[in-house]
Write a protein that holds these residues in place. Structure first.
Motif, PDB file in Angstrom:
ATOM      1  N   ALA A  41      -4.391   4.753  -1.943  1.00  0.00           N
ATOM      2  CA  ALA A  41      -3.336   3.950  -1.329  1.00  0.00           C
ATOM      3  C   ALA A  41      -3.280   4.175   0.186  1.00  0.00           C
ATOM      4  O   ALA A  41      -3.030   3.242   0.955  1.00  0.00           O
ATOM      5  CB  ALA A  41      -1.992   4.279  -1.968  1.00  0.00           C
ATOM      6  N   ALA A  42      -3.529   5.406   0.613  1.00  0.00           N
ATOM      7  CA  ALA A  42      -3.534   5.719   2.050  1.00  0.00           C
ATOM      8  C   ALA A  42      -4.692   5.013   2.756  1.00  0.00           C
ATOM      9  O   ALA A  42      -4.554   4.538   3.888  1.00  0.00           O
ATOM     10  CB  ALA A  42      -3.624   7.232   2.262  1.00  0.00           C
ATOM     11  N   VAL A  43      -5.853   4.931   2.082  1.00  0.00           N
ATOM     12  CA  VAL A  43      -7.004   4.178   2.612  1.00  0.00           C
ATOM     13  C   VAL A  43      -6.595   2.712   2.792  1.00  0.00           C
ATOM     14  O   VAL A  43      -6.841   2.093   3.831  1.00  0.00           O
ATOM     15  CB  VAL A  43      -8.223   4.263   1.653  1.00  0.00           C
ATOM     16  CG1 VAL A  43      -9.296   3.257   2.048  1.00  0.00           C
ATOM     17  CG2 VAL A  43      -8.801   5.672   1.637  1.00  0.00           C
TER      18      VAL A  43
ATOM     19  N   ALA B 120       8.248  13.124   0.826  1.00  0.00           N
ATOM     20  CA  ALA B 120       7.784  12.787   2.184  1.00  0.00           C
ATOM     21  C   ALA B 120       6.662  13.720   2.621  1.00  0.00           C
ATOM     22  O   ALA B 120       5.686  13.287   3.246  1.00  0.00           O
ATOM     23  CB  ALA B 120       8.950  12.854   3.164  1.00  0.00           C
ATOM     24  N   ARG B 121       6.788  15.012   2.254  1.00  0.00           N
ATOM     25  CA  ARG B 121       5.768  15.997   2.643  1.00  0.00           C
ATOM     26  C   ARG B 121       4.439  15.726   1.947  1.00  0.00           C
ATOM     27  O   ARG B 121       3.382  15.715   2.587  1.00  0.00           O
ATOM     28  CB  ARG B 121       6.256  17.413   2.312  1.00  0.00           C
ATOM     29  CG  ARG B 121       5.328  18.519   2.816  1.00  0.00           C
ATOM     30  CD  ARG B 121       5.917  19.893   2.657  1.00  0.00           C
ATOM     31  NE  ARG B 121       5.923  20.357   1.265  1.00  0.00           N
ATOM     32  CZ  ARG B 121       7.001  20.447   0.509  1.00  0.00           C
ATOM     33  NH1 ARG B 121       8.179  20.100   0.977  1.00  0.00           N
ATOM     34  NH2 ARG B 121       6.925  20.901  -0.736  1.00  0.00           N
ATOM     35  N   TYR B 122       4.480  15.484   0.644  1.00  0.00           N
ATOM     36  CA  TYR B 122       3.247  15.170  -0.095  1.00  0.00           C
ATOM     37  C   TYR B 122       2.586  13.906   0.477  1.00  0.00           C
ATOM     38  O   TYR B 122       1.372  13.857   0.659  1.00  0.00           O
ATOM     39  CB  TYR B 122       3.542  14.933  -1.579  1.00  0.00           C
ATOM     40  CG  TYR B 122       4.002  16.124  -2.374  1.00  0.00           C
ATOM     41  CD1 TYR B 122       3.820  17.431  -1.925  1.00  0.00           C
ATOM     42  CD2 TYR B 122       4.629  15.956  -3.612  1.00  0.00           C
ATOM     43  CE1 TYR B 122       4.252  18.519  -2.676  1.00  0.00           C
ATOM     44  CE2 TYR B 122       5.059  17.037  -4.370  1.00  0.00           C
ATOM     45  CZ  TYR B 122       4.876  18.315  -3.893  1.00  0.00           C
ATOM     46  OH  TYR B 122       5.301  19.391  -4.637  1.00  0.00           O
ATOM     47  N   SER B 123       3.399  12.889   0.726  1.00  0.00           N
ATOM     48  CA  SER B 123       2.875  11.609   1.232  1.00  0.00           C
ATOM     49  C   SER B 123       2.204  11.802   2.586  1.00  0.00           C
ATOM     50  O   SER B 123       1.105  11.288   2.825  1.00  0.00           O
ATOM     51  CB  SER B 123       4.002  10.573   1.348  1.00  0.00           C
ATOM     52  OG  SER B 123       4.586  10.325   0.091  1.00  0.00           O
ATOM     53  N   ALA B 124       2.873  12.545   3.467  1.00  0.00           N
ATOM     54  CA  ALA B 124       2.328  12.781   4.813  1.00  0.00           C
ATOM     55  C   ALA B 124       1.013  13.554   4.744  1.00  0.00           C
ATOM     56  O   ALA B 124       0.068  13.272   5.489  1.00  0.00           O
ATOM     57  CB  ALA B 124       3.347  13.543   5.659  1.00  0.00           C
ATOM     58  N   MET B 125       0.939  14.515   3.825  1.00  0.00           N
ATOM     59  CA  MET B 125      -0.290  15.299   3.675  1.00  0.00           C
ATOM     60  C   MET B 125      -1.437  14.446   3.149  1.00  0.00           C
ATOM     61  O   MET B 125      -2.585  14.593   3.585  1.00  0.00           O
ATOM     62  CB  MET B 125      -0.048  16.501   2.763  1.00  0.00           C
ATOM     63  CG  MET B 125       0.807  17.576   3.406  1.00  0.00           C
ATOM     64  SD  MET B 125       1.053  19.017   2.345  1.00  0.00           S
ATOM     65  CE  MET B 125      -0.528  19.843   2.491  1.00  0.00           C
ATOM     66  N   LEU B 126      -1.141  13.537   2.231  1.00  0.00           N
ATOM     67  CA  LEU B 126      -2.184  12.649   1.705  1.00  0.00           C
ATOM     68  C   LEU B 126      -2.700  11.715   2.800  1.00  0.00           C
ATOM     69  O   LEU B 126      -3.905  11.467   2.893  1.00  0.00           O
ATOM     70  CB  LEU B 126      -1.644  11.850   0.514  1.00  0.00           C
ATOM     71  CG  LEU B 126      -1.514  12.642  -0.796  1.00  0.00           C
ATOM     72  CD1 LEU B 126      -0.685  11.871  -1.815  1.00  0.00           C
ATOM     73  CD2 LEU B 126      -2.885  12.996  -1.375  1.00  0.00           C
ATOM     74  N   VAL B 127      -1.790  11.210   3.630  1.00  0.00           N
ATOM     75  CA  VAL B 127      -2.203  10.348   4.753  1.00  0.00           C
ATOM     76  C   VAL B 127      -3.074  11.147   5.723  1.00  0.00           C
ATOM     77  O   VAL B 127      -4.082  10.644   6.229  1.00  0.00           O
ATOM     78  CB  VAL B 127      -0.964   9.755   5.468  1.00  0.00           C
ATOM     79  CG1 VAL B 127      -1.351   9.100   6.788  1.00  0.00           C
ATOM     80  CG2 VAL B 127      -0.272   8.735   4.568  1.00  0.00           C
TER      81      VAL B 127
ATOM     82  N   ALA C 164       0.835  -1.210   0.000  1.00  0.00           N
ATOM     83  CA  ALA C 164       0.000   0.000   0.000  1.00  0.00           C
ATOM     84  C   ALA C 164       0.867   1.257   0.000  1.00  0.00           C
ATOM     85  O   ALA C 164       0.588   2.216  -0.738  1.00  0.00           O
ATOM     86  CB  ALA C 164      -0.926  -0.010   1.213  1.00  0.00           C
ATOM     87  N   LEU C 165       1.936   1.259   0.803  1.00  0.00           N
ATOM     88  CA  LEU C 165       2.832   2.421   0.851  1.00  0.00           C
ATOM     89  C   LEU C 165       3.572   2.609  -0.470  1.00  0.00           C
ATOM     90  O   LEU C 165       3.843   3.733  -0.877  1.00  0.00           O
ATOM     91  CB  LEU C 165       3.837   2.266   1.999  1.00  0.00           C
ATOM     92  CG  LEU C 165       3.286   2.523   3.404  1.00  0.00           C
ATOM     93  CD1 LEU C 165       4.332   2.167   4.454  1.00  0.00           C
ATOM     94  CD2 LEU C 165       2.855   3.982   3.578  1.00  0.00           C
ATOM     95  N   ALA C 166       3.867   1.504  -1.145  1.00  0.00           N
ATOM     96  CA  ALA C 166       4.502   1.597  -2.467  1.00  0.00           C
ATOM     97  C   ALA C 166       3.535   2.232  -3.463  1.00  0.00           C
ATOM     98  O   ALA C 166       3.940   3.009  -4.334  1.00  0.00           O
ATOM     99  CB  ALA C 166       4.939   0.210  -2.944  1.00  0.00           C
ATOM    100  N   GLY C 167       2.250   1.894  -3.327  1.00  0.00           N
ATOM    101  CA  GLY C 167       1.230   2.519  -4.177  1.00  0.00           C
ATOM    102  C   GLY C 167       1.167   4.018  -3.956  1.00  0.00           C
ATOM    103  O   GLY C 167       1.057   4.801  -4.913  1.00  0.00           O
ATOM    104  N   LEU C 168       1.271   4.423  -2.693  1.00  0.00           N
ATOM    105  CA  LEU C 168       1.285   5.846  -2.343  1.00  0.00           C
ATOM    106  C   LEU C 168       2.548   6.506  -2.897  1.00  0.00           C
ATOM    107  O   LEU C 168       2.480   7.586  -3.512  1.00  0.00           O
ATOM    108  CB  LEU C 168       1.217   5.995  -0.818  1.00  0.00           C
ATOM    109  CG  LEU C 168       1.391   7.397  -0.230  1.00  0.00           C
ATOM    110  CD1 LEU C 168       0.339   8.358  -0.758  1.00  0.00           C
ATOM    111  CD2 LEU C 168       1.335   7.350   1.294  1.00  0.00           C
TER     112      LEU C 168
END
Length: 207
Positions: A174-176, A83-90, A11-15
C-alpha cells in the motif's frame, strides 16, 4: 490519472487496514477474515487496472477507510501505535525503493505465493507462510525492525507470526501504491484536511 488525492486516500486506506489487522491479531488473536483476505490479495495483485482494483473495489477497504478517517481526525482521535507502525512501513518502503535487487526477490516470492493461492486460497497457511518469509528475509533486514506490541500468547502463536508479517508486507504494498499515486510525507501533512474530505467521500460512496 494515477496521481490524484482520491487514489492517495485509497492507498492510505489500504495501509491503514493492513496495520489495523496486525493490531487485531496481536491483541485479540484474530482479525476480520474478509478484510484480511483483501489485504493479502492486494500483495498478490502485482498488475492491476486501477488503484481501487488492487483491493477488489472500495468495499474491500471499508475498515481501512474508517481507520484512516479516525487517524486524520483531531489529535484526540489518533491511535499513536497505528500511526507509528504506518510511518515505519512508509519509511521502509522508501528504503526498498532504492534497492531494485531486493524488489526483484520480493516479486519472485510474491509470484510463488500467487501460484499457491491459485491452488488453495489467499489466506491459506502456505500462502501466508511464503509471504511472511518474503517480508522477514527482504524487508526486515532493511531496518529498523517493526516491534509489534500485543498479548504475548498471541504473538508467540506460531500461526500468527507469518500472518502478521504477511500483513506488514501488505502495508508495504500500500505504501508503494501511495508513492506511485504522488504521495509523500510533506504532502500528507499539507493535504491532511483534503485527504480527510476524500476519505469521507469514499465512505459516502459505500453508504
Amino acid at each position: 490519472m494515477l496521481r490524484t488525492l482520491r487514489n492517495q486516500a485509497i492507498a492510505l486506506a489500504g495501509l491503514a487496514q493492513a496495520v489495523h489487522l496486525v493490531q487485531q491479531i496481536a491483541k485479540r488473536g484474530q482479525a476480520d477474515e474478509e478484510a484480511l483476505a483483501v489485504s493479502i490479495a492486494s500483495v498478490l495483485k502485482i498488475d492491476a487496472e486501477s488503484v481501487e482494483d488492487v483491493f477488489g473495489g472500495l468495499a474491500g477497504i471499508r475498515d481501512g477507510l474508517l481507520k484512516l478517517r479516525q487517524q486524520l481526525g483531531g489529535r484526540e482521535s489518533i491511535d499513536p501505535e497505528h500511526a507509528r507502525y504506518s510511518a515505519m512501513l512508509v519509511f521502509l518502503e522508501s528504503k526498498l525503493e532504492k534497492r531494485p535487487e531486493v524488489q526483484q526477490k520480493i516479486r519472485e516470492g510474491v509470484e510463488k505465493a500467487a501460484l499457491q493461492a491459485a491452488q488453495s486460497s489467499v489466506t491459506d497457511e502456505a500462502v501466508l507462510e511464503i509471504l511472511g518469509q518474503v517480508y522477514h528475509q527482504n524487508i526486515s533486514p532493511l531496518g529498523p525492525r517493526i516491534i509489534v506490541s500485543g498479548e504475548r500468547r498471541f504473538l508467540t502463536d506460531p500461526a500468527n507470526a507469518p500472518k502478521i508479517r504477511a500483513l506488514l508486507l501488505a502495508g508495504i504494498r500500500a505504501a508503494v501504491l501511495w508513492r506511485q499515486c504522488g504521495g509523500a510525507r510533506w504532502k500528507f501533512l499539507l493535504n491532511r484536511r483534503k485527504l480527510m474530505q476524500e476519505t469521507q467521500a469514499l465512505l459516502d460512496q459505500l453508504a
